[in-house]
Design a protein around this motif. Structure first.
Motif, PDB file in Angstrom:
ATOM      1  N   TYR A  47       9.459  10.772   3.261  1.00 19.76           N
ATOM      2  CA  TYR A  47       8.307  11.564   3.688  1.00 19.76           C
ATOM      3  C   TYR A  47       8.417  11.888   5.169  1.00 19.76           C
ATOM      4  O   TYR A  47       9.149  11.250   5.924  1.00 19.76           O
ATOM      5  CB  TYR A  47       7.009  10.808   3.437  1.00 19.76           C
ATOM      6  CG  TYR A  47       6.869   9.561   4.280  1.00 19.76           C
ATOM      7  CD1 TYR A  47       6.215   9.586   5.507  1.00 19.76           C
ATOM      8  CD2 TYR A  47       7.423   8.344   3.867  1.00 19.76           C
ATOM      9  CE1 TYR A  47       6.108   8.446   6.285  1.00 19.76           C
ATOM     10  CE2 TYR A  47       7.320   7.207   4.645  1.00 19.76           C
ATOM     11  CZ  TYR A  47       6.659   7.264   5.851  1.00 19.76           C
ATOM     12  OH  TYR A  47       6.560   6.139   6.628  1.00 19.76           O
ATOM     13  N   GLU A 177      -0.146   7.376   5.993  1.00 21.55           N
ATOM     14  CA  GLU A 177       1.151   6.700   5.896  1.00 21.55           C
ATOM     15  C   GLU A 177       0.994   5.294   5.347  1.00 21.55           C
ATOM     16  O   GLU A 177       1.820   4.836   4.562  1.00 21.55           O
ATOM     17  CB  GLU A 177       1.826   6.662   7.260  1.00 21.55           C
ATOM     18  CG  GLU A 177       3.221   6.049   7.187  1.00 21.55           C
ATOM     19  CD  GLU A 177       3.874   5.954   8.555  1.00 21.55           C
ATOM     20  OE1 GLU A 177       5.091   6.144   8.637  1.00 21.55           O
ATOM     21  OE2 GLU A 177       3.163   5.687   9.537  1.00 21.55           O
ATOM     22  N   TRP A 180       0.732   5.478   1.745  1.00 18.98           N
ATOM     23  CA  TRP A 180       2.042   5.797   1.149  1.00 18.98           C
ATOM     24  C   TRP A 180       2.919   4.548   1.072  1.00 18.98           C
ATOM     25  O   TRP A 180       3.524   4.259   0.033  1.00 18.98           O
ATOM     26  CB  TRP A 180       2.720   6.876   1.980  1.00 18.98           C
ATOM     27  CG  TRP A 180       4.077   7.255   1.459  1.00 18.98           C
ATOM     28  CD1 TRP A 180       5.248   6.582   1.657  1.00 18.98           C
ATOM     29  CD2 TRP A 180       4.385   8.365   0.632  1.00 18.98           C
ATOM     30  NE1 TRP A 180       6.269   7.218   1.015  1.00 18.98           N
ATOM     31  CE2 TRP A 180       5.778   8.316   0.372  1.00 18.98           C
ATOM     32  CE3 TRP A 180       3.645   9.414   0.096  1.00 18.98           C
ATOM     33  CZ2 TRP A 180       6.420   9.275  -0.391  1.00 18.98           C
ATOM     34  CZ3 TRP A 180       4.293  10.366  -0.673  1.00 18.98           C
ATOM     35  CH2 TRP A 180       5.651  10.292  -0.914  1.00 18.98           C
ATOM     36  N   ARG A 185       0.401   6.912  -3.893  1.00 22.05           N
ATOM     37  CA  ARG A 185       0.856   8.278  -3.686  1.00 22.05           C
ATOM     38  C   ARG A 185      -0.267   9.259  -4.014  1.00 22.05           C
ATOM     39  O   ARG A 185      -0.948   9.128  -5.021  1.00 22.05           O
ATOM     40  CB  ARG A 185       2.061   8.609  -4.576  1.00 22.05           C
ATOM     41  CG  ARG A 185       3.267   7.712  -4.332  1.00 22.05           C
ATOM     42  CD  ARG A 185       3.841   7.923  -2.926  1.00 22.05           C
ATOM     43  NE  ARG A 185       5.156   7.351  -2.803  1.00 22.05           N
ATOM     44  CZ  ARG A 185       5.405   6.139  -2.377  1.00 22.05           C
ATOM     45  NH1 ARG A 185       4.414   5.351  -2.061  1.00 22.05           N
ATOM     46  NH2 ARG A 185       6.633   5.700  -2.272  1.00 22.05           N
ATOM     47  N   GLU A 189       1.600  14.874  -3.519  1.00 22.63           N
ATOM     48  CA  GLU A 189       2.885  14.547  -2.948  1.00 22.63           C
ATOM     49  C   GLU A 189       3.930  14.213  -4.004  1.00 22.63           C
ATOM     50  O   GLU A 189       4.999  13.730  -3.687  1.00 22.63           O
ATOM     51  CB  GLU A 189       2.719  13.374  -1.970  1.00 22.63           C
ATOM     52  CG  GLU A 189       1.910  13.763  -0.758  1.00 22.63           C
ATOM     53  CD  GLU A 189       1.061  12.645  -0.251  1.00 22.63           C
ATOM     54  OE1 GLU A 189       1.121  11.552  -0.847  1.00 22.63           O
ATOM     55  OE2 GLU A 189       0.326  12.849   0.721  1.00 22.63           O
TER      56      GLU A 189
END
Length: 433
Positions: A47, A177, A180, A185, A189
């Motif tokens: 990412y 972040e 993530w 998720r 994405e």
């Protein structure tokens, strides 16, 4: 040589070099300065952070990383809507007494610490150890160096500041972040092998829940020591702006009660600008707190049972309100050279003697300093009780719902063992204290 981006080709994957070109072009007119190497200066990973969004990348045949062009365009469109006021800044460091935590190279987590590391004194050991390495030119695609404000007091005291809009973006990116890396998720994405998105885009704060008063009436000194409270706070969206992830528990320093979880930006916005222990500078932020954004801040302050029961504000806030609102007609104006109209004179300041615990002896003094003519003018001396009475009248006109929920007769939800309200047995006015 920068890679070319084919106009209108928004459905597939593009290389990271082409993504850099696209990002720089789409955000060239943005109010927030962006970096031209948002992708190629980031390590190869799953990412890349752009603004407050996580943009997924995929590893194509040959081991090269690629990214969906549509995701880059969407992140750029979101960033272009952000309005940045360079005068509205938030201090980001350095802060004393903050324990150092393990660094995660290549991750945006704890972006304040990363900036602090980059801005260390040239002779420091940590700085020297990283000489020759790659410098951190951007965070979340934002060129933070172009908008960083450094203030110096004396020879050694330094502080670093960023515009509030950028701080909110970086806080949102940090939260996105973290989600993530924890395996949460966003639907937006998820990519197929050819770079197509599985579902429609989603907001980075979509996984956060709104604050519903779960911490009502709890003392900050007790709650802040409970294990896991930081993780719990991070699950809420800011109770004031309702756009950024919450990071801290805002609480009433005068009564000790938790108000609500808020983001760093809102937490610093409402913090009084102290000149000294018993005085504050009434800066431009109070225009938002008491005028444009009063509908958000007045209910937030009255989440404190002590303030709500007494229909007042903590002493520094009440002092600022008295200077900014109640004494507004008394403030002198002057006519700047070469312009029409008149502007408020000098710098507005307010100080006090005594405390809210001794209302009979507490006195607020409103003055104007740094006048262009060199005058230091005393505007008013307002007894604390009079300031409380004026605030109650103004509150009823400005926020009737908040005023209705307040009042000395509404003590039903005030904790039995409370630190807040100290009885005044000195005579009249017992209804307020």
């Amino acid at each position: 040589m920068p890679e070319r981006v084919i106009p209108g080709r928004t459905g597939g994957l593009i290389s990271l070099g082409a993504a850099d070109t696209l990002w720089a072009g789409l955000t060239s007119e943005s109010g927030v300065p962006t970096a031209a190497t948002a992708f190629t200066r980031s390590p190869a990973q799953e990412y890349v952070l752009l603004g407050g969004r996580v943009v997924a990348t995929v590893k194509a045949d040959g081991g090269q990383w690629s990214v969906a062009e549509a995701a880059v365009r969407r992140a750029a469109a979101e960033l272009n809507t952000v309005e940045m006021d360079r005068r509205d800044v938030v201090r980001i460091g350095p802060f004393r007494g903050v324990p150092k935590r393990e660094r995660m190279e290549g991750a945006l987590l704890r972006w304040r610490e990363r900036i602090a590391g980059e801005l260390q004194e040239p002779g420091s050991p940590d700085r020297a150890s990283r000489r020759g390495g790659s410098r951190m030119l951007h965070l979340a695609g934002i060129d933070w160096r172009r908008i960083l404000v450094e203030q110096t007091q004396g020879r050694e005291a330094r502080s670093w500041w960023l515009p509030r809009a950028v701080v909110r973006l970086l806080d949102a990116a940090e939260h996105a972040e973290r989600q993530w890396l924890q395996g949460v998720r966003q639907p937006s994405e998820a990519l197929t092998a050819d770079g197509r998105e599985v579902t429609s885009p989603d907001c980075p704060t979509a996984t956060l829940r709104p604050y519903g008063g779960e911490l009502k009436g709890q003392l900050y000194a007790v709650l802040s020591r409970k294990p896991g409270i930081s993780g719990k706070v991070a699950g809420w969206i800011c109770a004031v702006c309702r756009t950024s992830p919450a990071t801290v528990l805002d609480h009433c320093h005068e009564h000790g009660y938790v108000r609500a979880p808020v983001c760093h930006s809102c937490n610093t916005l409402e913090r009084p600008d102290h000149l000294y222990r018993n005085g504050i500078r009434v800066a431009g932020r109070y225009t938002r707190l008491f005028d444009t954004d009063a509908a958000a801040w007045l209910p937030h302050w009255h989440r404190c049972p002590g303030c709500r029961a007494r229909t007042t504000l903590p002493l520094p806030h009440l002092a600022a309100w008295t200077a900014h609102i109640a004494c507004r007609p008394l403030r002198p104006t002057h006519r700047p050279r070469g312009t029409r109209g008149r502007t408020p004179c000098g710098m507005l300041r307010v100080s006090w003697t005594g405390s809210h615990s001794t209302p009979r002896s507490c006195l607020l003094t409103v003055a104007v300093g740094c006048c262009p003519s060199g005058e230091h003018r005393l505007l008013a001396r307002v007894p604390y009780r009079e300031a409380v009475e004026r605030f109650g009248t103004w509150l009823a006109e400005t926020a009737p719902a908040v005023a209705t929920a307040a009042g000395p007769d509404r003590l039903d939800d005030l904790p039995i063992q409370s630190r807040p309200v100290i009885a005044d047995t000195s005579g009249e006015g017992l209804a307020l204290f």
